[in-house]
Scaffold this motif. Structure first.
Motif, short mmCIF file in Angstrom:
data_model
loop_
_atom_site.label_atom_id
_atom_site.label_comp_id
_atom_site.label_asym_id
_atom_site.label_seq_id
_atom_site.Cartn_x
_atom_site.Cartn_y
_atom_site.Cartn_z
N SER A 70 0.83 -1.20 0.00
CA SER A 70 0.00 0.00 0.00
C SER A 70 0.87 1.25 0.00
CB SER A 70 -0.91 0.00 1.23
OG SER A 70 -1.70 1.16 1.26
N THR A 561 -5.64 -1.85 -4.16
CA THR A 561 -4.65 -1.29 -3.23
C THR A 561 -4.00 -0.04 -3.80
OG1 THR A 561 -4.19 -3.49 -2.30
CG2 THR A 561 -2.52 -1.78 -1.96
N LYS A 564 -6.48 2.88 -3.94
CA LYS A 564 -6.67 3.53 -2.64
C LYS A 564 -5.59 4.58 -2.40
CE LYS A 564 -7.22 2.51 2.28
NZ LYS A 564 -7.22 1.44 3.33
N ARG A 567 -6.38 7.89 -3.87
CA ARG A 567 -7.56 8.53 -3.28
C ARG A 567 -8.85 8.14 -4.01
NH1 ARG A 567 -5.24 14.72 -2.11
NH2 ARG A 567 -3.09 14.08 -1.72
N TRP A 568 -8.85 6.96 -4.63
CA TRP A 568 -10.07 6.43 -5.22
C TRP A 568 -10.80 5.57 -4.20
CZ3 TRP A 568 -9.02 4.18 -10.80
CH2 TRP A 568 -8.47 5.17 -11.63
N THR A 569 -12.10 5.50 -4.33
CA THR A 569 -12.89 4.54 -3.56
C THR A 569 -13.35 3.46 -4.52
OG1 THR A 569 -14.91 5.83 -3.91
CG2 THR A 569 -13.65 6.25 -1.88
N CYS A 570 -13.14 2.21 -4.16
CA CYS A 570 -13.47 1.09 -5.05
C CYS A 570 -14.32 0.06 -4.33
CB CYS A 570 -12.20 0.41 -5.57
SG CYS A 570 -11.12 1.44 -6.58
N CYS A 587 -14.72 1.94 -9.44
CA CYS A 587 -13.97 2.92 -8.65
C CYS A 587 -14.43 4.33 -8.99
CB CYS A 587 -12.48 2.80 -8.91
SG CYS A 587 -11.77 1.17 -8.55
#
Length: 600
Positions: A70, A561, A564, A567-570, A587
């Motif tokens: 990450s 991973t 993220k 700054r994406w939300t998936c 995403c």
């Protein structure tokens, strides 16, 4: 058996014993064969049951998913808000000025790649929804006043409070783009009946011509180079009009031969007759047999316009005659002409090209050493690409009219390995089912929330075809390392480009609402670092925009991973078939603003 005198002989009882022995042997042999057959049949049945059991068994070992560390990616400095890696003005001084070579693609080496997130301008907000966006956009989203200042007398756009307004003006259409296209349709009736579907606008300005054609059923690729001030392509995409960064210079445009039904240039200042006519040779290559080339501006209508061009009537007359001679040598004929617009048509058959056999003719016919559809970093050559005489159903007069051509099997599919009518129909059906599923897991698809869409690794354009009735357009991208299926995409009446995803795409940041990919990492992870592909996706995706990533289960967790860290939300979704080996990531990119704490 005969006796010596030729008559049938009689041997009596001694014959009985051999026949009995033969009968016994035959029975034994039959029993032996029957045993073999039965045992083999049982063996095949047992093996078939075992194979079936092996395929359906849930206990079968599987490959562990790919894991990555990450990482939270930093912000790029605010002066990178309009960063275009492969057409970066910061690097222009490294390249020559001959034929504007410095404006072509020159991608940075791996060790110079940015590993940061490109910020939006201060005050950026989600773009105005289509169709209002065709006529207006937020000033802060494209905060460049140069065009407004320099082109104010031509009515390209004007600043009004927090917005740019697009009145539809242009250098050659002071009465507005609508009146300009109306005149063009009078000269080219094929624009009205579905004959003409795909077009390219070279030197597109803010793409008002391409925007007007959308309501007339014509899909245009608006093309312009990266410029320090004008940001023409960025304005076009902000408005929701198809556009791409590019210039006719020393390399072929990233399109196959015989693609576009029409090509257009409105005072785009391309020196068509210079350098052996090499720029017009490229237009000839990408234009479909029977296609139209439209020119307005110098030297058309020189008799009435020359005073405003800072030249003499004699010079403009000479330029026009040179242009006519070049077009004639390329098998174009003047189709129609009125006022400032002249229209030429490319030959529909190959009989005209027979004159190229003369060794003294210029430009000559291209030899067979260069594939006519090769168009990724392929040099322009001063020769004529003669259309394949065997491809008869792809000429303008023979190809089905729009919209019938969308689902008609293109003739050029036979040039693709494994391509045929059955494969095409299967692909069409598959994508109808998939898109129906996508709309369930992403309800914004098909609404005014999503306008600019990219299919990052299409085959036949099935994804775009399934969305044809929705208020969006799709840029179909075919990998430069896969089978070249782009001719099929264009024959369907769709648009697209070749590209290598190991490099940055030819567009500005924040220009697409939705990116779709189907197995891209499975196909090309051995060549392209997944991190850089995803960072490029982040660069070109609009804040609050979406990515639909259909991938092998092996890659999905690793992609999530990295996403993220951007700054994406998936969220992970099942495919329409609910199979374990493949998943869908949906995403969304977050809207954030630069802190500008450092110039990374």
């Amino acid at each position: 058996m005969k006796s010596k005198d030729g008559k049938p002989g009689q041997h009596g009882k001694p014959r009985v014993v051999p026949m009995a022995i033969t009968l016994v042997l035959l029975c034994g042999f039959s029993f032996y064969l029957g045993g073999i057959f039965c045992s083999e049949k049982e063996k095949v049945e047992i093996e078939t049951k075992d194979v079936s059991k092996a395929v359906s068994s849930p206990k079968e070992p599987s490959v562990a998913p790919l894991q990555v560390k990450s990482t939270a990616f930093p912000e790029c400095s605010s002066d990178y808000q309009d960063y275009t890696p492969c057409t970066d003005p910061r690097r222009w001084k490294k390249y020559g000025t001959h034929r504007l070579t410095f404006m072509e693609r020159h991608c940075p080496p791996v060790f110079e790649r940015k590993e940061c997130l490109v910020p939006p301008p201060d005050g950026y907000k989600p773009p105005i929804k289509w169709p209002k966006s065709r006529d207006q956009c937020w000033y802060r989203n494209v905060p460049y006043d140069w065009i407004n200042t320099q082109k104010s007398n031509q009515n390209w756009l004007r600043k009004d409070g927090e917005k740019f307004l697009f009145p539809g003006g242009g250098t050659m259409f002071p009465k507005g783009v609508g009146a300009y296209v109306d005149l063009m349709q009078d000269l080219i009736p094929e624009m009205k009946d579905g004959t003409i579907r795909t077009a390219i606008d070279t030197g597109c300005g803010v793409a008002s011509w391409g925007g007007d054609l959308l309501d007339r059923g014509i899909l245009t690729v608006s093309l312009a180079p990266r410029d320090n001030h004008e940001a023409q392509v960025q304005f076009a995409l902000e408005r929701g009009i198809p556009a791409i960064l590019g210039i006719i210079s020393t390399q072929r445009l990233p399109f196959p031969s015989n693609s576009f039904d029409m090509a257009h240039c409105s005072r785009c200042l391309i020196p068509w007759t210079e350098f052996g006519g090499i720029y017009l040779l490229e237009v000839h290559r990408i234009l479909r047999p029977g296609g139209f080339w439209v020119l307005s501006g110098p030297p058309v209508n020189y008799e009435n316009r020359w005073r405003g061009w800072n030249t003499t009537v004699e010079e403009q007359k000479s330029d026009y005659e040179k242009l006519e001679e070049l077009l004639s040598s390329l098998c174009f004929k003047l189709y129609n002409k009125k006022d400032d617009i002249a229209v030429w048509r490319k030959a529909s058959d190959n009989s005209c090209y027979s004159k190229l056999a003369d060794p003294d003719v210029y430009p000559p016919k291209c030899d067979d050493s260069l594939e006519p559809d090769a168009a990724w970093y392929t040099p322009l050559r001063p020769c004529v690409v003669v259309p394949n005489a065997n491809i008869k159903k792809s000429v303008m007069e023979s190809i089905p009219k729009w919209p019938q051509r969308l689902h008609a099997t293109p003739e050029r599919i036979s040039d693709v390995h494994g391509g045929n009518a059955n494969a095409f129909k299967h692909d069409d059906s598959k994508w109808k089912l998939r898109v129906k599923h996508y709309k369930k897991i992403l309800p914004g698809l098909g609404t005014d929330k999503i306008r600019n869409v990219m299919d990052m690794n299409t085959v036949y354009g099935g994804f775009a075809a399934a969305l044809i009735d929705d208020p969006l357009w799709v840029m179909n991208v075919v990998s430069s390392y896969s089978a070249n299926t782009l001719p099929v995409v264009y024959d369907r009446g769709l648009i697209g480009t070749l590209h290598d995803w190991c490099e940055a795409f030819s567009t500005y940041p924040r220009t697409y609402d939705l990116l779709h990919l189907d197995g891209l990492f499975t196909a090309e992870s051995h060549r392209c670092d997944m991190k850089y592909v995803l960072l490029e996706m982040d660069r070109i995706l609009r804040p609050t925009g979406y990515a639909v990533i259909r991938e092998s289960s092996y890659f999905v967790d690793a992609i999530a991973t990295i996403a993220k860290g951007m700054r994406w939300t998936c969220r992970k979704e099942e495919t329409e078939y609910k199979v374990d080996k493949e998943k869908i990531l949906v995403c969304q990119k977050k809207l954030w603003y630069s802190s500008d704490q450092s110039s990374r």
